[in-house]
Every structure is written in structure tokens, then in C-alpha cells.
Design a protein around this motif. Structure first.
Motif, PDB file in Angstrom:
ATOM      1  N   SER A   1       0.643  -1.263   0.058  1.00  0.00           N
ATOM      2  CA  SER A   1      -0.106  -0.361   0.521  1.00  0.00           C
ATOM      3  C   SER A   1       0.830   1.233  -0.131  1.00  0.00           C
ATOM      4  CB  SER A   1      -0.978   0.119   1.422  1.00  0.00           C
ATOM      5  OG  SER A   1       0.240   0.053   2.544  1.00  0.00           O
ATOM      6  N   ASN A   2       2.154   1.133  -0.005  1.00  0.00           N
ATOM      7  CA  ASN A   2       2.988   2.041   0.002  1.00  0.00           C
ATOM      8  C   ASN A   2       3.930   2.584  -1.473  1.00  0.00           C
ATOM      9  OD1 ASN A   2       6.086   3.469   1.071  1.00  0.00           O
ATOM     10  ND2 ASN A   2       4.646   4.401   2.088  1.00  0.00           N
ATOM     11  N   GLU A   3       3.887   3.682  -1.884  1.00  0.00           N
ATOM     12  CA  GLU A   3       4.263   3.993  -3.279  1.00  0.00           C
ATOM     13  C   GLU A   3       6.427   3.410  -3.232  1.00  0.00           C
ATOM     14  OE1 GLU A   3       5.534   7.408  -6.007  1.00  0.00           O
ATOM     15  OE2 GLU A   3       3.070   7.300  -5.307  1.00  0.00           O
ATOM     16  N   THR A   4       6.796   3.477  -1.636  1.00  0.00           N
ATOM     17  CA  THR A   4       8.139   3.824  -2.086  1.00  0.00           C
ATOM     18  C   THR A   4       7.914   2.090  -1.829  1.00  0.00           C
ATOM     19  OG1 THR A   4       8.536   6.002  -0.597  1.00  0.00           O
ATOM     20  CG2 THR A   4      10.412   3.988  -0.644  1.00  0.00           C
ATOM     21  N   ARG A   5       7.695   1.544  -1.576  1.00  0.00           N
ATOM     22  CA  ARG A   5       7.687  -0.101  -1.137  1.00  0.00           C
ATOM     23  C   ARG A   5       7.176  -0.735  -2.847  1.00  0.00           C
ATOM     24  NH1 ARG A   5       5.527   0.207   3.865  1.00  0.00           N
ATOM     25  NH2 ARG A   5       3.471  -0.196   3.910  1.00  0.00           N
ATOM     26  N   LEU A   6       6.378  -0.011  -3.098  1.00  0.00           N
ATOM     27  CA  LEU A   6       6.307  -0.570  -5.016  1.00  0.00           C
ATOM     28  C   LEU A   6       7.454  -0.924  -5.667  1.00  0.00           C
ATOM     29  CD1 LEU A   6       2.753   0.638  -4.897  1.00  0.00           C
ATOM     30  CD2 LEU A   6       3.542  -2.022  -4.996  1.00  0.00           C
ATOM     31  N   ARG A   7       7.650   1.331  -5.450  1.00  0.00           N
ATOM     32  CA  ARG A   7       9.076   1.276  -5.967  1.00  0.00           C
ATOM     33  C   ARG A   7      10.460  -0.018  -6.128  1.00  0.00           C
ATOM     34  NH1 ARG A   7       8.012   6.756  -5.098  1.00  0.00           N
ATOM     35  NH2 ARG A   7       9.586   6.639  -4.016  1.00  0.00           N
ATOM     36  N   ILE A   8      10.305   0.049  -4.505  1.00  0.00           N
ATOM     37  CA  ILE A   8      11.568  -0.934  -4.074  1.00  0.00           C
ATOM     38  C   ILE A   8      11.533  -2.112  -5.003  1.00  0.00           C
ATOM     39  CG2 ILE A   8      12.848  -2.400  -2.427  1.00  0.00           C
ATOM     40  CD1 ILE A   8      12.373   0.592  -0.883  1.00  0.00           C
ATOM     41  N   LEU A   9      10.330  -3.438  -5.281  1.00  0.00           N
ATOM     42  CA  LEU A   9       9.695  -4.198  -5.328  1.00  0.00           C
ATOM     43  C   LEU A   9       9.938  -4.023  -7.482  1.00  0.00           C
ATOM     44  CD1 LEU A   9       6.931  -5.443  -3.652  1.00  0.00           C
ATOM     45  CD2 LEU A   9       9.060  -6.510  -3.599  1.00  0.00           C
TER      46      LEU A   9
END
Length: 95
Positions: free
Chosen positions: A9-17
Motif C-alpha cells: 500500500s506504500n508507493e516507495t515499497r512498490l518502487r523498491i519491488l
């Protein structure tokens, strides 16, 4: 499945993935083949503080999306593709 959804649910975590999906392209200065990507390189790319990135990585790891390997003082991260695939299949069946 709730922890996994919260992790995504977090944009930064999605970017990291997303970055870790193709580590050679996103972290060209690091040797990513064996261990994954050093947390320091992820932090540099994100532009966030080390503590913030560390928290994001921990959440992704607890959700099962990342595997971590410690070598000395460094921690390397890579995607757990089997776990990600299982999650998306479960999500597809649920919806």
C-alpha cells in the motif's frame, strides 16, 4: 493476505519491488547476481533516509516479498519471486 496488502500500500515499497525486479538495470554499479542489492544502494536510489528505507525493507521482508542475506555489516535484498507469484495467484482467486 492482509499483511501483504498493507506492504504493497506504500508507493516507495512498490518502487523498491519494481527496482528489484530488474536489479542489473536499476543498480548498475552493484554486483546483484548472487546476493541481491545492498540496502545502501536501495537507500541511495530512493533518496529517503536510511532508517526509512530500512523500515520499508523490513515490512516487505515480513510480508514475504523480499529475502535478505547478511554478509558482514551489509544486508542484501532480492525479491522472493515464488512468494510474489503465490500472493498474486491467491489474490486472483479471491477476487
Amino acid at each position: 493476505m492482509l499483511d501483504e496488502c498493507k506492504a504493497l500500500s506504500n508507493e516507495t515499497r512498490l518502487r523498491i519491488l519494481n527496482w528489484l525486479k530488474e536489479p542489473e538495470a536499476n543498480f548498475p554499479c552493484g554486483d546483484t547476481a548472487e546476493l541481491g542489492v545492498c540496502a545502501g544502494l536501495i537507500q541511495q536510489k530512493s533518496g529517503a533516509s536510511a532508517s526509512t528505507v530500512s523500515a520499508h525493507l523490513a515490512i516487505l521482508q515480513r510480508a514475504g516479498f523480499l529475502q535478505a542475506t547478511r554478509r558482514g555489516q551489509w544486508i542484501y535484498y532480492r525479491r522472493d519471486e515464488a512468494r510474489i507469484r503465490a500472493f498474486t495467484e491467491d489474490l486472483h482467486r479471491s477476487l
